[in-house]
Design a protein around this motif. Structure first.
Motif, PDB file in Angstrom:
ATOM      1  N   LYS A  44      56.198  40.359  27.944  1.00 31.76           N
ATOM      2  CA  LYS A  44      55.777  40.650  29.314  1.00 31.76           C
ATOM      3  C   LYS A  44      54.758  41.786  29.344  1.00 31.76           C
ATOM      4  CE  LYS A  44      59.973  39.004  31.636  1.00 31.76           C
ATOM      5  NZ  LYS A  44      61.092  39.355  32.534  1.00 31.76           N
ATOM      6  N   GLU A  45      55.010  42.814  28.547  1.00 36.39           N
ATOM      7  CA  GLU A  45      54.063  43.932  28.496  1.00 36.39           C
ATOM      8  C   GLU A  45      52.723  43.469  27.943  1.00 36.39           C
ATOM      9  OE1 GLU A  45      55.732  47.146  26.328  1.00 36.39           O
ATOM     10  OE2 GLU A  45      57.313  47.558  27.789  1.00 36.39           O
ATOM     11  N   GLU A  46      52.768  42.573  26.981  1.00 35.86           N
ATOM     12  CA  GLU A  46      51.541  42.038  26.391  1.00 35.86           C
ATOM     13  C   GLU A  46      50.762  41.237  27.424  1.00 35.86           C
ATOM     14  OE1 GLU A  46      50.145  39.304  22.536  1.00 35.86           O
ATOM     15  OE2 GLU A  46      52.280  39.660  22.963  1.00 35.86           O
TER      16      GLU A  46
ATOM     17  N   ILE B  58      32.296  45.658  39.969  1.00 35.11           N
ATOM     18  CA  ILE B  58      32.543  44.506  40.826  1.00 35.11           C
ATOM     19  C   ILE B  58      32.723  43.226  40.014  1.00 35.11           C
ATOM     20  CG2 ILE B  58      31.520  42.970  42.539  1.00 35.11           C
ATOM     21  CD1 ILE B  58      32.633  45.432  43.783  1.00 35.11           C
ATOM     22  N   ALA B  59      31.889  43.046  38.997  1.00 31.46           N
ATOM     23  CA  ALA B  59      31.991  41.839  38.174  1.00 31.46           C
ATOM     24  C   ALA B  59      33.363  41.733  37.514  1.00 31.46           C
ATOM     25  CB  ALA B  59      30.894  41.843  37.109  1.00 31.46           C
ATOM     26  N   ASP B  60      33.928  42.873  37.151  1.00 32.12           N
ATOM     27  CA  ASP B  60      35.256  42.878  36.535  1.00 32.12           C
ATOM     28  C   ASP B  60      36.326  42.493  37.553  1.00 32.12           C
ATOM     29  OD1 ASP B  60      34.408  43.892  33.903  1.00 32.12           O
ATOM     30  OD2 ASP B  60      33.922  45.704  35.014  1.00 32.12           O
ATOM     31  N   LEU B  61      36.165  42.950  38.796  1.00 29.12           N
ATOM     32  CA  LEU B  61      37.107  42.559  39.840  1.00 29.12           C
ATOM     33  C   LEU B  61      37.042  41.057  40.086  1.00 29.12           C
ATOM     34  CD1 LEU B  61      36.777  45.361  42.553  1.00 29.12           C
ATOM     35  CD2 LEU B  61      38.526  45.098  40.785  1.00 29.12           C
ATOM     36  N   ILE B  62      35.828  40.521  40.078  1.00 24.23           N
ATOM     37  CA  ILE B  62      35.665  39.080  40.258  1.00 24.23           C
ATOM     38  C   ILE B  62      36.366  38.331  39.126  1.00 24.23           C
ATOM     39  CG2 ILE B  62      33.998  37.189  40.279  1.00 24.23           C
ATOM     40  CD1 ILE B  62      32.013  39.113  41.608  1.00 24.23           C
ATOM     41  N   MET B  63      36.181  38.821  37.894  1.00 20.91           N
ATOM     42  CA  MET B  63      36.819  38.179  36.737  1.00 20.91           C
ATOM     43  C   MET B  63      38.326  38.246  36.846  1.00 20.91           C
ATOM     44  SD  MET B  63      36.216  36.490  34.065  1.00 20.91           S
ATOM     45  CE  MET B  63      37.374  35.752  32.934  1.00 20.91           C
ATOM     46  N   SER B  64      38.859  39.381  37.279  1.00 23.21           N
ATOM     47  CA  SER B  64      40.309  39.504  37.406  1.00 23.21           C
ATOM     48  C   SER B  64      40.844  38.517  38.444  1.00 23.21           C
ATOM     49  CB  SER B  64      40.691  40.938  37.783  1.00 23.21           C
ATOM     50  OG  SER B  64      40.292  41.253  39.105  1.00 23.21           O
ATOM     51  N   GLY B  65      40.070  38.313  39.512  1.00 23.74           N
ATOM     52  CA  GLY B  65      40.474  37.347  40.528  1.00 23.74           C
ATOM     53  C   GLY B  65      40.500  35.927  39.987  1.00 23.74           C
ATOM     54  N   ILE B  66      39.519  35.597  39.149  1.00 23.91           N
ATOM     55  CA  ILE B  66      39.463  34.267  38.529  1.00 23.91           C
ATOM     56  C   ILE B  66      40.692  34.049  37.653  1.00 23.91           C
ATOM     57  CG2 ILE B  66      38.240  32.854  36.841  1.00 23.91           C
ATOM     58  CD1 ILE B  66      35.632  34.081  37.909  1.00 23.91           C
ATOM     59  N   ILE B  67      41.012  35.043  36.827  1.00 21.92           N
ATOM     60  CA  ILE B  67      42.178  34.940  35.943  1.00 21.92           C
ATOM     61  C   ILE B  67      43.451  34.790  36.770  1.00 21.92           C
ATOM     62  CG2 ILE B  67      43.587  36.164  34.238  1.00 21.92           C
ATOM     63  CD1 ILE B  67      41.001  37.516  33.266  1.00 21.92           C
ATOM     64  N   PHE B  68      43.565  35.586  37.816  1.00 16.90           N
ATOM     65  CA  PHE B  68      44.741  35.541  38.687  1.00 16.90           C
ATOM     66  C   PHE B  68      44.927  34.133  39.240  1.00 16.90           C
ATOM     67  CE2 PHE B  68      47.273  36.107  42.435  1.00 16.90           C
ATOM     68  CZ  PHE B  68      48.043  37.235  42.231  1.00 16.90           C
ATOM     69  N   ARG B  69      43.861  33.565  39.786  1.00 14.19           N
ATOM     70  CA  ARG B  69      43.969  32.242  40.408  1.00 14.19           C
ATOM     71  C   ARG B  69      44.248  31.157  39.378  1.00 14.19           C
ATOM     72  NH1 ARG B  69      39.907  34.596  43.705  1.00 14.19           N
ATOM     73  NH2 ARG B  69      38.222  33.789  42.421  1.00 14.19           N
TER      74      ARG B  69
ATOM     75  N   ASP C   9      54.954  38.696  39.712  1.00  9.73           N
ATOM     76  CA  ASP C   9      55.156  40.146  39.693  1.00  9.73           C
ATOM     77  C   ASP C   9      54.372  40.793  38.550  1.00  9.73           C
ATOM     78  OD1 ASP C   9      56.796  40.095  41.886  1.00  9.73           O
ATOM     79  OD2 ASP C   9      58.663  40.078  40.741  1.00  9.73           O
ATOM     80  N   LEU C  10      54.368  40.146  37.401  1.00 15.39           N
ATOM     81  CA  LEU C  10      53.621  40.665  36.251  1.00 15.39           C
ATOM     82  C   LEU C  10      52.118  40.599  36.515  1.00 15.39           C
ATOM     83  CD1 LEU C  10      55.679  38.992  33.366  1.00 15.39           C
ATOM     84  CD2 LEU C  10      55.706  41.409  34.014  1.00 15.39           C
TER      85      LEU C  10
ATOM     86  N   GLN D 183      50.668  40.778  39.420  1.00 16.44           N
ATOM     87  CA  GLN D 183      50.339  41.817  40.385  1.00 16.44           C
ATOM     88  C   GLN D 183      50.289  43.192  39.727  1.00 16.44           C
ATOM     89  OE1 GLN D 183      53.263  41.228  43.472  1.00 16.44           O
ATOM     90  NE2 GLN D 183      52.129  39.555  44.396  1.00 16.44           N
ATOM     91  N   LEU D 184      51.176  43.417  38.775  1.00 23.17           N
ATOM     92  CA  LEU D 184      51.144  44.686  38.045  1.00 23.17           C
ATOM     93  C   LEU D 184      49.848  44.805  37.253  1.00 23.17           C
ATOM     94  CD1 LEU D 184      52.388  47.286  37.090  1.00 23.17           C
ATOM     95  CD2 LEU D 184      53.679  46.002  35.371  1.00 23.17           C
ATOM     96  N   GLY D 185      49.445  43.719  36.591  1.00 26.79           N
ATOM     97  CA  GLY D 185      48.191  43.720  35.851  1.00 26.79           C
ATOM     98  C   GLY D 185      47.004  43.954  36.762  1.00 26.79           C
ATOM     99  N   MET D 186      47.030  43.330  37.957  1.00 28.79           N
ATOM    100  CA  MET D 186      45.939  43.495  38.917  1.00 28.79           C
ATOM    101  C   MET D 186      45.883  44.931  39.431  1.00 28.79           C
ATOM    102  SD  MET D 186      44.248  40.673  39.241  1.00 28.79           S
ATOM    103  CE  MET D 186      43.433  40.853  40.812  1.00 28.79           C
ATOM    104  N   LYS D 187      47.035  45.548  39.588  1.00 27.59           N
ATOM    105  CA  LYS D 187      47.061  46.945  40.029  1.00 27.59           C
ATOM    106  C   LYS D 187      46.388  47.841  39.002  1.00 27.59           C
ATOM    107  CE  LYS D 187      50.164  50.518  41.779  1.00 27.59           C
ATOM    108  NZ  LYS D 187      51.579  50.855  42.139  1.00 27.59           N
ATOM    109  N   LEU D 188      46.620  47.553  37.729  1.00 20.62           N
ATOM    110  CA  LEU D 188      45.993  48.334  36.660  1.00 20.62           C
ATOM    111  C   LEU D 188      44.481  48.103  36.627  1.00 20.62           C
ATOM    112  CD1 LEU D 188      48.671  47.820  33.860  1.00 20.62           C
ATOM    113  CD2 LEU D 188      48.292  49.858  35.263  1.00 20.62           C
ATOM    114  N   VAL D 189      44.076  46.869  36.917  1.00 20.74           N
ATOM    115  CA  VAL D 189      42.638  46.575  37.016  1.00 20.74           C
ATOM    116  C   VAL D 189      42.028  47.406  38.137  1.00 20.74           C
ATOM    117  CG1 VAL D 189      40.936  44.818  37.639  1.00 20.74           C
ATOM    118  CG2 VAL D 189      42.777  44.248  36.045  1.00 20.74           C
TER     119      VAL D 189
END
Length: 214
Positions: free
Chosen positions: A2-4, A56-67, A36-37, A39-45
């Motif tokens: 989970k941490e990984e 901004i590009a990194d936020l966009i990438m994080s959103g893509i991964i999330f979805r 939950d995991l 969301q925790l990763g997104m909070k760290l982003v």
């Protein structure tokens, strides 16, 4: 593991995050746990972005991964053509004059991950469109998003228009985005404001479980 997984999200390692999500699922990890995991990763982003390490590009990438990971585990969806029946639990849009959609799109993914069926009105949404969709679908929740400084005025006009049409008492209205803060939300007479996506999605979930909750 989970941490990984959280670390992979934080470091925007798309392939590794997808692989770990599959492994967690096979190990019996519930969808809620995975969310939950995520969301925790997104909070760290978000913290890296606030610290100037991400852009901004990194936020966009994080959103893509999330979805993408949510798509692996299934999401609640609403089809406005009525094919799936019923009504959306929430309609959400970026208010008139504002075309930013990163935060809105990630928030929609969070809502869907909590089995909240959403209807995305897109960006630059005028007050009349919100009213039209409220009258058409009678959703219990309306979310107004805004990033530009003038978006708070668009939110004010939207909430006022909803009230003028006699619909204000029929919906809970949440506002979010960098255009607003708690003081602004109070002045707008919104039902809720959240400074982050995680608590915002929790508020919406609580409203659906206990409609009388403030």
């Amino acid at each position: 593991m989970k941490e990984e997984f959280v670390k992979a999200i934080e470091e925007l390692d798309e392939q590794h995050a997808r692989e770990l999500a599959e492994q967690l699922k096979q190990m019996g990890c519930s969808q809620l746990d995975i969310v939950d995991l995520l969301q925790l990763g997104m909070k760290l982003v978000g913290l890296r972005y606030e610290g100037g390490e991400y852009f901004i590009a990194d936020l966009i990438m994080s959103g893509i991964i999330f979805r993408e990971i949510l798509d692996l585990n299934g999401r609640a969806r609403f089809s406005p053509d009525g094919g799936d029946g019923g009504r959306p639990d929430a309609i959400i849009g970026t208010v008139e004059g504002d075309v930013h959609d990163i935060g809105k799109d990630i928030f929609i993914s969070m809502l869907e991950s909590k089995d909240i069926r959403t209807m995305d009105l897109g960006v630059d949404v005028p007050p009349e469109r919100f009213v039209e969709e409220i009258e058409r679908f009678r959703p219990p929740i309306v979310v107004l998003s805004g990033t530009m400084t003038f978006a708070s005025e668009s939110m004010r006009r939207t909430i006022a228009r909803i009230a003028e049409c006699g619909l204000r008492d029929q919906v809970k209205i949440a506002v979010g985005g960098s255009a607003v803060n708690l003081e602004t939300a109070t002045q707008l007479r919104a039902d809720a404001y959240s400074a982050d996506l995680i608590s915002g999605s929790a508020i919406c979930r609580r409203w659906l479980e206990k409609p009388e909750a403030e």
